[in-house]
Design an enzyme around this catalytic site. Structure first.
Site, PDB file in Angstrom:
ATOM      1  N   TRP A  44      40.169  47.697  35.419  1.00 21.20           N
ATOM      2  CA  TRP A  44      38.704  47.720  35.230  1.00 21.20           C
ATOM      3  C   TRP A  44      37.980  47.803  36.555  1.00 21.20           C
ATOM      4  CZ3 TRP A  44      35.085  43.390  33.109  1.00 21.20           C
ATOM      5  CH2 TRP A  44      35.345  42.149  33.667  1.00 21.20           C
ATOM      6  N   ASP A  45      38.631  47.337  37.636  1.00 21.47           N
ATOM      7  CA  ASP A  45      38.044  47.550  38.970  1.00 21.47           C
ATOM      8  C   ASP A  45      37.863  49.048  39.217  1.00 21.47           C
ATOM      9  OD1 ASP A  45      39.590  45.016  38.902  1.00 21.47           O
ATOM     10  OD2 ASP A  45      38.899  44.771  40.957  1.00 21.47           O
ATOM     11  N   TYR A  89      51.643  41.044  47.010  1.00 19.47           N
ATOM     12  CA  TYR A  89      50.918  40.542  45.837  1.00 19.47           C
ATOM     13  C   TYR A  89      51.906  39.959  44.822  1.00 19.47           C
ATOM     14  CZ  TYR A  89      48.111  40.121  41.651  1.00 19.47           C
ATOM     15  OH  TYR A  89      47.493  39.607  40.540  1.00 19.47           O
ATOM     16  N   GLN A 115      43.381  45.644  30.623  1.00 17.94           N
ATOM     17  CA  GLN A 115      42.111  45.008  31.018  1.00 17.94           C
ATOM     18  C   GLN A 115      40.962  45.656  30.242  1.00 17.94           C
ATOM     19  OE1 GLN A 115      41.749  45.158  35.344  1.00 17.94           O
ATOM     20  NE2 GLN A 115      41.927  42.930  35.432  1.00 17.94           N
ATOM     21  N   GLY A 180      40.010  39.974  31.992  1.00 20.30           N
ATOM     22  CA  GLY A 180      39.414  40.129  33.318  1.00 20.30           C
ATOM     23  C   GLY A 180      38.813  38.824  33.822  1.00 20.30           C
ATOM     24  N   ASP A 182      40.116  35.484  34.184  1.00 15.55           N
ATOM     25  CA  ASP A 182      41.373  34.755  34.104  1.00 15.55           C
ATOM     26  C   ASP A 182      41.302  33.322  33.582  1.00 15.55           C
ATOM     27  OD1 ASP A 182      41.523  37.074  35.521  1.00 15.55           O
ATOM     28  OD2 ASP A 182      42.636  36.261  37.201  1.00 15.55           O
ATOM     29  N   GLU A 422      34.040  38.999  46.426  1.00 17.82           N
ATOM     30  CA  GLU A 422      34.552  39.099  45.060  1.00 17.82           C
ATOM     31  C   GLU A 422      33.588  38.386  44.095  1.00 17.82           C
ATOM     32  OE1 GLU A 422      38.288  37.138  44.667  1.00 17.82           O
ATOM     33  OE2 GLU A 422      38.629  37.862  42.625  1.00 17.82           O
ATOM     34  N   GLN A 437      35.352  43.449  48.674  1.00 16.75           N
ATOM     35  CA  GLN A 437      35.896  43.748  47.342  1.00 16.75           C
ATOM     36  C   GLN A 437      35.315  45.090  46.893  1.00 16.75           C
ATOM     37  OE1 GLN A 437      37.932  41.465  45.689  1.00 16.75           O
ATOM     38  NE2 GLN A 437      37.941  42.279  43.596  1.00 16.75           N
TER      39      GLN A 437
HETATM   40  C1  9WN Z   1      44.859  39.160  38.013  1.00 15.96           C
HETATM   41  C2  9WN Z   1      41.226  42.424  40.799  1.00 15.96           C
HETATM   42  C3  9WN Z   1      41.330  41.397  39.687  1.00 15.96           C
HETATM   43  C4  9WN Z   1      40.168  41.511  38.668  1.00 15.96           C
HETATM   44  C5  9WN Z   1      40.141  40.343  37.707  1.00 15.96           C
HETATM   45  C6  9WN Z   1      40.154  39.052  38.502  1.00 15.96           C
HETATM   46  C7  9WN Z   1      41.376  38.978  39.421  1.00 15.96           C
HETATM   47  C8  9WN Z   1      43.877  39.055  39.183  1.00 15.96           C
HETATM   48  C9  9WN Z   1      44.280  37.872  40.044  1.00 15.96           C
HETATM   49  O1  9WN Z   1      41.359  40.106  40.290  1.00 15.96           O
HETATM   50  O2  9WN Z   1      42.550  38.951  38.620  1.00 15.96           O
HETATM   51  O3  9WN Z   1      44.614  40.337  37.302  1.00 15.96           O
HETATM   52  O4  9WN Z   1      45.356  37.978  40.661  1.00 15.96           O
HETATM   53  O5  9WN Z   1      43.576  36.865  40.082  1.00 15.96           O
HETATM   54  O6  9WN Z   1      40.115  37.957  37.659  1.00 15.96           O
HETATM   55  O7  9WN Z   1      39.002  40.429  36.892  1.00 15.96           O
HETATM   56  O8  9WN Z   1      40.296  42.697  37.952  1.00 15.96           O
HETATM   57  O9  9WN Z   1      39.948  42.385  41.370  1.00 15.96           O
END
Ligand code: 9WN
Length: 518
Positions: A44-45, A89, A115, A180, A182, A422, A437
């Site tokens: 979704w990003d 990651y 997502q 999205g 979490d 973020e 971000q």
């Molecule tokens: C897990 C990337 C993503 C967003 C999510 C946000 C965060 C990830 C994380 O970062 O999630 O998917 O590792 O925390 O909650 O909305 O897409 O920006």
């Protein structure tokens, strides 16, 4: 609080810096979500990133979406992460082990969940930009829509079938990450039933090394549950039916459903305009049907007392009453004008953007008036600029340009320091989480471009779309014995009692076919 237009100098600085951030996060055909904390492409990003880039370069924006589609699974699912390059990651591809899934794509490693479906909303925005520019940009964008129409339809159809097998009109999510949001308090109750088992492989988190203060991220206990659900997906080979039978977390998500409804309407609009999707497969009509079903599901979830939509825990049958941003799902999908006005007033009022403690009158992830509100904890209160953008977009589309502009100006004021964080501490205005971000920079560009919204096609709420329930069916439902897996909170679904989905999970009903609008 009133906020004013940014000055010409501020506009110049902000757009320059936002463009620089996106350029720096560009890895060729895709953009990393952030340079350190999220060094991959998130689904979704990528949608938000594409619509921001389109204000500068339509071809590059289209490439972003093309790249994302290269990760599409044979089921139609667009995975939540595409891992183009190795990184630190966690959880990375070795944890997701998607090689167990027959439907995974060739040539790119991905995660195995999805997502929110923001992408077609972004695509329609890009098309709008391209048409304003005309010439080669317009041709490219229209060609892209023709080329990819079926892929978007497959994505939406996946959500509408594999993730709503009983046609409740709510998209089922199997992991909080799929929303999205979490660790949102939306998921506290369903996560209480997620119990990591001792045979789960051990893990070491990598995220905490990239933030100034670990309290800005989910806790270790929450992470263990996230990884346990991941493990359950792997052990069921990413087969949605198998997961539904045994997985700990199965929830109908209202915001995902509203986005699916809105995106499906837009896909149908684009198909109609370009004369595609009307052939034997009936893509336009399929899209309209998806939009109707999920709009119905979202509107049916609204609590009349609060005026907010609610998620549904499909394991326990309980509506999840939390004052989170997702409660505004009806604003996103439309369909009930009185509710839209009520939500507009609620959104700008003292429980939400107009709350006296807020540094900027910008959409918080949880109402500051709610007992669940936490100023600093990830999705439990802080402000995500993309959520604010989504609300502004929804207001514009609902014929509320002044309210939309209020959110836009407040959102720009929040971003004036050009950190493009973020998320933001809602009371102090402090920047939190990752810096630079991508999606934050992208929506700054979109807000700055401030083009007039495309005229919304009025969506009227047709009561004939509501599945009907006869008094006899209602009585049968009322009298039916309940058990732990049978929802008590879905008496208004219009479903016929007595037909339980396989595995004893989910509501003990099947839906009646939906009536076509008159
Ligand atoms: C897990 C990337 C993503 C967003 C999510 C946000 C965060 C990830 C994380 O970062 O999630 O998917 O590792 O925390 O909650 O909305 O897409 O920006």
């Amino acid at each position: 609080m009133t906020v004013s237009q940014p000055s010409a100098v501020e506009i110049g600085l902000m757009s320059g810096r936002a463009g620089y951030v996106l350029r720096a996060n560009d890895r060729g055909a895709f953009t990393v979500a952030s340079p350190t904390l999220y060094p991959h492409m998130w689904s979704w990003d990528a949608g938000f990133v594409a619509l921001g880039i389109a204000t500068v370069s339509v071809p590059r924006a289209l490439n972003e979406l093309r790249s994302l589609l290269s990760g599409q699974w044979a089921t139609g699912m667009i995975p939540h992460i595409l891992f183009h390059e190795p990184s630190d990651y966690f959880p990375g591809p070795e944890r997701w082990r998607t090689q167990v899934a027959a439907a995974r794509p060739a040539g790119v490693l991905t995660s195995g969940i999805c997502q929110p479906p923001i992408h077609v909303i972004a695509l329609s925005r890009i098309l709008h930009d391209a048409r304003r520019k005309g010439g080669a940009d317009q041709e490219l964008a229209e060609e892209f829509v023709r080329e990819t129409f079926d892929q978007w339809l497959a994505w939406h159809s996946y959500l509408a079938t594999a993730r709503d097998p009983y046609s409740y009109g709510l998209v089922e999510i199997h992991h909080g990450w799929e929303s999205g949001m979490d660790d949102s308090p939306r998921w506290d109750s369903p996560y209480a039933n997620v119990h990591p088992q001792p045979d789960m492989p051990p893990f070491v988190r990598a995220d905490l090394a990239h933030v100034a203060d670990p309290s800005q991220r989910p806790t270790d206990a929450e992470y263990a549950r996230y990884l346990w659900l991941l493990e359950q997906k792997v052990r069921t080979r990413y087969d949605d039916t198998a997961y539904r039978a045994t997985g700990d977390f199965v929830v109908g998500d209202v915001l995902v459903s509203a986005l699916l409804a809105a995106a499906s309407d837009l896909l149908a609009d684009m198909g109609e305009e370009l004369g595609i999707g009307g052939g034997t497969a009936g893509g336009v009509e399929q899209s309209r049907a998806i939009a109707r079903r999920f709009r119905t599901g979202v509107l049916r979830s609204v609590d009349p007392r609060t005026g907010l939509a609610r998620d549904l825990d499909l394991r326990t049958g309980q509506w999840l009453d939390v004052e989170s941003a997702a409660g505004f799902a009806p604003l996103v999908c439309g369909g009930d004008e009185a509710l839209t006005r009520r939500q507009r007033d609620l959104l700008l009022g003292p429980r939400w953007c107009g709350h006296s403690r807020l540094r900027w009158p910008v959409m918080p992830s949880v109402s500051p008036a709610s007992p669940a509100f936490r100023e600093q904890t990830y999705w439990r209160g802080p402000q995500w600029p993309v959520l604010n953008w989504l609300m502004a977009w929804a207001l514009n589309r609902s014929g509320e340009p002044e309210a939309a502009n209020q959110l836009r100006l407040a959102g720009l004021s929040q971003l004036i320091d050009c950190d493009f964080a973020e998320y933001y501490q809602p009371v102090t205005g402090e920047t939190l989480g990752s810096r630079d971000q991508s999606w934050t920079a992208a929506i700054a560009l979109d807000f700055l471009a401030a083009r007039r919204p495309a005229q919304r096609r009025p969506v009227r709420w047709l009561t004939s779309e509501l599945p009907r329930i006869t008094p006899a069916q209602r009585d049968a439902h009322r009298d039916a014995p309940r058990d732990a897996h049978q929802p008590s909170a879905v008496p208004h679904t219009g479903h016929v009692a007595g037909h339980r989905p396989p595995h004893g999970r989910g509501p003990a009903t099947t839906p009646q076919p939906q009536q076509r609008p008159s």
